[in-house]
Write a protein that holds these residues in place. Structure first.
Motif, short mmCIF file in Angstrom:
data_model
loop_
_atom_site.label_atom_id
_atom_site.label_comp_id
_atom_site.label_asym_id
_atom_site.label_seq_id
_atom_site.Cartn_x
_atom_site.Cartn_y
_atom_site.Cartn_z
N LEU A 2 0.83 -1.21 0.00
CA LEU A 2 0.00 0.00 0.00
C LEU A 2 0.86 1.26 0.00
N GLN A 3 1.92 1.24 0.79
CA GLN A 3 2.79 2.42 0.87
C GLN A 3 3.44 2.73 -0.47
N SER A 5 2.25 2.22 -3.26
CA SER A 5 1.23 2.65 -4.22
C SER A 5 0.97 4.15 -4.15
N LEU A 6 1.46 4.79 -3.10
CA LEU A 6 1.16 6.21 -2.92
C LEU A 6 1.68 7.07 -4.08
N THR A 31 -7.88 7.90 -3.14
CA THR A 31 -7.12 6.71 -2.75
C THR A 31 -5.80 7.09 -2.11
N HIS A 32 -5.12 8.07 -2.70
CA HIS A 32 -3.80 8.50 -2.21
C HIS A 32 -3.89 9.19 -0.85
N ILE A 36 -5.70 4.90 1.46
CA ILE A 36 -4.45 4.23 1.85
C ILE A 36 -3.97 4.70 3.23
N THR A 40 -3.51 2.07 6.40
CA THR A 40 -2.17 1.86 6.95
C THR A 40 -1.99 2.48 8.33
N PHE A 145 -8.05 -2.65 -2.68
CA PHE A 145 -7.81 -2.11 -1.34
C PHE A 145 -9.04 -2.19 -0.43
N ASN A 192 -0.40 -7.07 1.39
CA ASN A 192 -1.20 -6.15 2.21
C ASN A 192 -2.23 -6.84 3.10
#
Length: 294
Positions: A2-3, A5-6, A31-32, A36, A40, A145, A192
């Protein structure tokens, strides 16, 4: 992860704005900046602030669907932070599920976030009643996600109900389906969901009367460690909480349960979920007598 994907989502937002694809840009932004970070375990206060910024831009660009999705998540954050009188009802500064029902109820994010609220605030029967057919809307191709999070929380609700209704197999059966889907995603290389799978493995073992309590305790401890190492403070808190419930109901170890409730409170406090902290203090008031967290 996930990280990792930022950055691509940020670039997607920038590309969408540059080329005039506002719809794509706003999905990337949400999403960003919201989804996410929430998943997280980033501080709820910072997520809440980002929600305000995102919704403002989405409203300005008339991207109503993305705005509604973001406001739904925003209200969950407000509920958890104690900035709403509600817990499982999405009602407050960001959105009101009753007054805004025409836009909210038809939004696919709504039942997912409601399930998460039910799970976090202990309304397990309501969480278990959410239609599993939602999975037909969100295909788990490697791990969408929001689908991962939905399946995890509904499985927790189902396992909690299975524990209360040991003679009824429907809850355990549905929980096993979700657990297997997440496990399959992990085996296909999705990094994830490992902490989700670990906690669900513990929950599954906890309702198996043939399992030795020490083995179940190890599974819960593994879930706590893996969540904490991954930086998922929210899910580490949940693992502590579920472990405490097992220790009280299955083992009768009040002292160890008290320790894990206190650890859950510390994690939820660090996350900024002060209404959830109040919920735990109320629920376990008798166990926490004399505790420094009361």
């Amino acid at each position: 992860t996930l990280q990792s994907s930022l950055k691509p989502y940020l670039e997607g937002y920038q590309s969408g704005m540059r080329t005039g694809n506002k719809t794509y840009a706003m999905w990337c932004l949400s999403t960003h900046s919201v989804l996410i970070p929430y998943m997280t375990g980033k501080p709820l206060k910072s997520i809440e602030e980002q929600c305000q910024v995102c919704v403002s831009q989405m409203t300005e660009l008339k991207e109503e669907e993305q705005s509604t999705c973001t406001r739904i998540i925003w209200q969950l954050c407000l509920n958890l932070m104690g900035q709403s009188n509600a817990t499982v009802e999405l009602r407050g500064r960001a959105i009101d599920e009753k007054e805004d029902s025409s836009s909210v109820l038809g939004n696919s994010t709504f039942p997912i976030i409601k399930t998460i609220a039910y799970s976090l605030f202990g309304e397990y029967e309501l969480g278990a009643s959410q239609e599993i057919s939602l999975l037909n809307h969100f295909e788990l191709n490697g791990g969408h996600f929001i689908t991962m999070m939905y399946m995890f929380h509904q499985a927790l609700c189902l396992y909690a109900m299975a524990k209360k209704n040991r003679k009824t197999k429907k809850y355990k059966t549905r929980a096993k389906i979700l657990r297997k889907k997440l496990t399959a995603s992990f085996k296909r290389g999705n990094p994830n969901v490992v902490h989700y799978v670990c906690l669900l493995n513990a929950e599954h073992a906890a309702i198996d009367q043939k399992k030795d309590a020490k083995d179940v305790c190890k599974l819960y401890n593994d879930a706590i460690v893996i969540s904490a190492r991954g930086g998922y403070v929210n899910d580490a808190a949940l693992a502590h909480e579920r472990f405490a419930d097992f220790l009280l109901s299955n083992v009768g170890d009040t002292d160890e349960a008290k320790y894990h409730i206190e650890e859950a409170i510390k994690c939820y406090t660090g996350w900024g979920a002060m209404r959830k902290v109040e919920h735990l203090r109320e629920q376990y008031q008798g166990v926490l007598v004399g505790s420094s967290t009361t």
